[in-house]
Motif scaffolding. Sequence first.
Motif, mmCIF file in Angstrom:
data_model
loop_
_atom_site.group_PDB
_atom_site.id
_atom_site.type_symbol
_atom_site.label_atom_id
_atom_site.label_comp_id
_atom_site.label_asym_id
_atom_site.label_seq_id
_atom_site.Cartn_x
_atom_site.Cartn_y
_atom_site.Cartn_z
ATOM 1 N N SER A 198 9.581 3.152 -1.228
ATOM 2 C CA SER A 198 8.998 4.171 -2.108
ATOM 3 C C SER A 198 10.113 5.034 -2.689
ATOM 4 N N GLY A 199 9.911 5.507 -3.913
ATOM 5 C CA GLY A 199 10.834 6.461 -4.547
ATOM 6 C C GLY A 199 10.227 7.841 -4.437
ATOM 7 N N ARG A 200 10.535 8.534 -3.378
ATOM 8 C CA ARG A 200 9.825 9.743 -2.974
ATOM 9 C C ARG A 200 9.728 10.802 -4.071
ATOM 10 N N TYR A 201 10.810 11.013 -4.793
ATOM 11 C CA TYR A 201 10.818 12.095 -5.774
ATOM 12 C C TYR A 201 10.752 11.583 -7.214
ATOM 13 N N ASP A 202 10.439 10.301 -7.379
ATOM 14 C CA ASP A 202 10.443 9.727 -8.721
ATOM 15 C C ASP A 202 9.147 9.016 -9.085
ATOM 16 N N ALA A 203 8.108 9.150 -8.229
ATOM 17 C CA ALA A 203 6.795 8.558 -8.504
ATOM 18 C C ALA A 203 6.911 7.075 -8.855
ATOM 19 N N GLU A 204 7.662 6.347 -8.034
ATOM 20 C CA GLU A 204 7.870 4.929 -8.288
ATOM 21 C C GLU A 204 8.150 4.190 -6.985
ATOM 22 N N VAL A 205 8.085 2.865 -7.064
ATOM 23 C CA VAL A 205 8.372 1.992 -5.932
ATOM 24 C C VAL A 205 9.419 0.981 -6.370
ATOM 25 N N TYR A 206 10.359 0.667 -5.469
ATOM 26 C CA TYR A 206 11.435 -0.279 -5.770
ATOM 27 C C TYR A 206 11.231 -1.575 -4.994
ATOM 28 N N ALA A 207 11.438 -2.703 -5.675
ATOM 29 C CA ALA A 207 11.473 -4.014 -5.034
ATOM 30 C C ALA A 207 12.909 -4.517 -5.150
ATOM 31 N N ILE A 208 13.537 -4.824 -4.005
ATOM 32 C CA ILE A 208 14.962 -5.176 -3.972
ATOM 33 C C ILE A 208 15.147 -6.546 -3.333
ATOM 34 N N GLY A 230 17.700 6.901 -8.030
ATOM 35 C CA GLY A 230 16.372 6.872 -7.419
ATOM 36 C C GLY A 230 16.378 7.603 -6.100
ATOM 37 N N SER A 231 15.242 7.557 -5.408
ATOM 38 C CA SER A 231 15.109 8.264 -4.125
ATOM 39 C C SER A 231 14.442 7.344 -3.101
ATOM 40 N N PRO A 232 15.112 6.233 -2.721
ATOM 41 C CA PRO A 232 14.512 5.272 -1.782
ATOM 42 C C PRO A 232 14.228 5.904 -0.438
ATOM 43 N N ASP A 233 13.000 5.737 0.028
ATOM 44 C CA ASP A 233 12.526 6.450 1.211
ATOM 45 C C ASP A 233 12.071 5.463 2.286
ATOM 46 N N MET A 234 10.756 5.306 2.455
ATOM 47 C CA MET A 234 10.193 4.434 3.478
ATOM 48 C C MET A 234 9.615 3.166 2.868
ATOM 49 N N GLY A 235 9.449 2.125 3.702
ATOM 50 C CA GLY A 235 8.886 0.888 3.185
ATOM 51 C C GLY A 235 8.835 -0.229 4.194
ATOM 52 N N GLY A 236 9.174 -1.451 3.755
ATOM 53 C CA GLY A 236 9.112 -2.609 4.634
ATOM 54 C C GLY A 236 9.625 -3.844 3.932
ATOM 55 N N TYR A 268 0.852 -1.194 0.000
ATOM 56 C CA TYR A 268 0.000 0.000 0.000
ATOM 57 C C TYR A 268 0.889 1.246 0.000
ATOM 58 N N VAL A 269 0.747 2.074 -1.035
ATOM 59 C CA VAL A 269 1.655 3.202 -1.252
ATOM 60 C C VAL A 269 0.900 4.529 -1.177
ATOM 61 N N PRO A 270 1.124 5.342 -0.122
ATOM 62 C CA PRO A 270 0.468 6.656 -0.058
ATOM 63 C C PRO A 270 1.200 7.659 -0.956
ATOM 64 N N ASN A 271 0.456 8.293 -1.833
ATOM 65 C CA ASN A 271 1.029 9.272 -2.772
ATOM 66 C C ASN A 271 0.673 10.675 -2.287
ATOM 67 N N ILE A 308 8.289 0.227 -10.099
ATOM 68 C CA ILE A 308 6.866 0.275 -10.437
ATOM 69 C C ILE A 308 6.351 1.714 -10.389
ATOM 70 N N PRO A 309 5.801 2.246 -11.466
ATOM 71 C CA PRO A 309 5.248 3.603 -11.448
ATOM 72 C C PRO A 309 4.011 3.674 -10.544
ATOM 73 N N VAL A 310 3.942 4.744 -9.734
ATOM 74 C CA VAL A 310 2.789 4.990 -8.870
ATOM 75 C C VAL A 310 2.415 6.466 -8.959
ATOM 76 N N GLY A 311 1.664 6.977 -7.973
ATOM 77 C CA GLY A 311 1.271 8.378 -7.982
ATOM 78 C C GLY A 311 2.414 9.297 -7.571
ATOM 79 N N GLY A 312 2.104 10.579 -7.420
ATOM 80 C CA GLY A 312 3.119 11.569 -7.104
ATOM 81 C C GLY A 312 3.496 11.584 -5.633
ATOM 82 N N GLY A 313 4.786 11.679 -5.369
ATOM 83 C CA GLY A 313 5.283 11.796 -3.995
ATOM 84 C C GLY A 313 5.038 10.596 -3.114
ATOM 85 N N PRO A 314 5.308 9.362 -3.580
ATOM 86 C CA PRO A 314 5.083 8.192 -2.731
ATOM 87 C C PRO A 314 5.951 8.256 -1.480
ATOM 88 N N HIS A 315 5.359 7.891 -0.331
ATOM 89 C CA HIS A 315 6.083 8.073 0.936
ATOM 90 C C HIS A 315 6.066 6.776 1.749
#
Length: 391
Positions: free
Chosen positions: A343-353, A326-332, A84-87, A364-371
């Motif tokens: 989440s990629g805070r400044y790139d509207a994307e999410v990273y799976a590592i 990228g801009s890896p931020d918060m997650g789990g 679940y990604v809050p934008n 993965i592309p998502v909405g703006g400012g994912p946190h």
Amino acid sequence: MTLSKRSKSLLAAAVLAALAGCGGAGHDGTEARSTKAAVPAPVPKKAPAGLPGMPPLLDPRDVYAADRPHMLSPVVRNFPSRVYVPNTTSNTVSVIDPASYKVVDTIKVGVQPQHVVPSWDLKTLWVNNNRGHTLTPIDPRTGTAGPPVEVHDPYNLYFTPHGKYAVVMASLDRELVFRDPHTMERVHTEPVSCYGVNHADFSADGRYFIVSCEFSGELLKVDTERMKVVGQQRLPFRGAMPQDVKLSPDGRTFYIADMMAHGMWVLDGEAFTAPRLLPTGKGCHGLYVSRDSKEMYVSNRGEGSVSVFDFARGVLTKKWHLPDGGSPDMGGVSADGKVLWLSGRYDAEVYAIDTRTGRQLARIPVGGGPHGLAVYPQPGRYSLGHTGVFR
């Protein structure tokens, strides 16, 4: 009877000899025996009991012992696995199927959603709509959102270890607001003098928690039961901006990410003395413990990397760089421990590592400012909040 002069001298000598034998060292330096009662040994102080009502740790040596791979609570065992990604700038939550790496739903929420937070009882996901002054509940069984609940300035959300209170990090209001964990009715407001309260973690016994103040570079120590700030200190770095807070598995040390000091502060929470800085990378931001409690993944938002910290050795052992930055931020971490989601805070994307190799599995592309995205469900008996701190 009158004693002679000689008799008096003999009597005095005997008395002195008797006194000399009542304790103290003998002529050979050994301790002389005495009939005097021995001084009782001091009674050792008992360690303070845990927070009343808090479930006891599964293993006193590891606060994350309940977070092993696939150890899902019966409450969440049948929930679908989702991310679940809050934008924050789109006012939506993107829902990702981790099996396909695809966005399968987009949920409209309030203004400026910052974090998706699992409730203490694991039954609800709360979306923190910071500027909309609401919390949106999501049912993780169905992925549907319920009616928003009015809560002022909910930048972040935590739950006390005994489940009695929700704690709203009211960043701009400069308050810690203790609320009913179900209705979110206000119970107690603790004003703070620092700026930007945002992240926290609790001691192993649940008696206190450490809070980071982003905008004034300070830390707070808060008594859980009394709901009161009992300690405050400024970090020894000009321009410090502390972020995520995480307790070590052995419960002895708190780590505080700092995006301006570019590393983690290492803090003795009990003593609450000045911490030391361990550099990790530019824009150090989020902290996530591996499923075996041996390592911690550290997102460095300013350089597009993840540092890997070894708890036992107290050193960084690896650094993974995201391809194309990228801009890896918060997650789990995924329930099986194999994937780190950020989440990629400044790139509207999410990273799976991949947590075994550091290889990027998906972007993965998502909405703006994912946190503050939440991977759910995760192992654990109850949630302490944020994007998923489980014990």
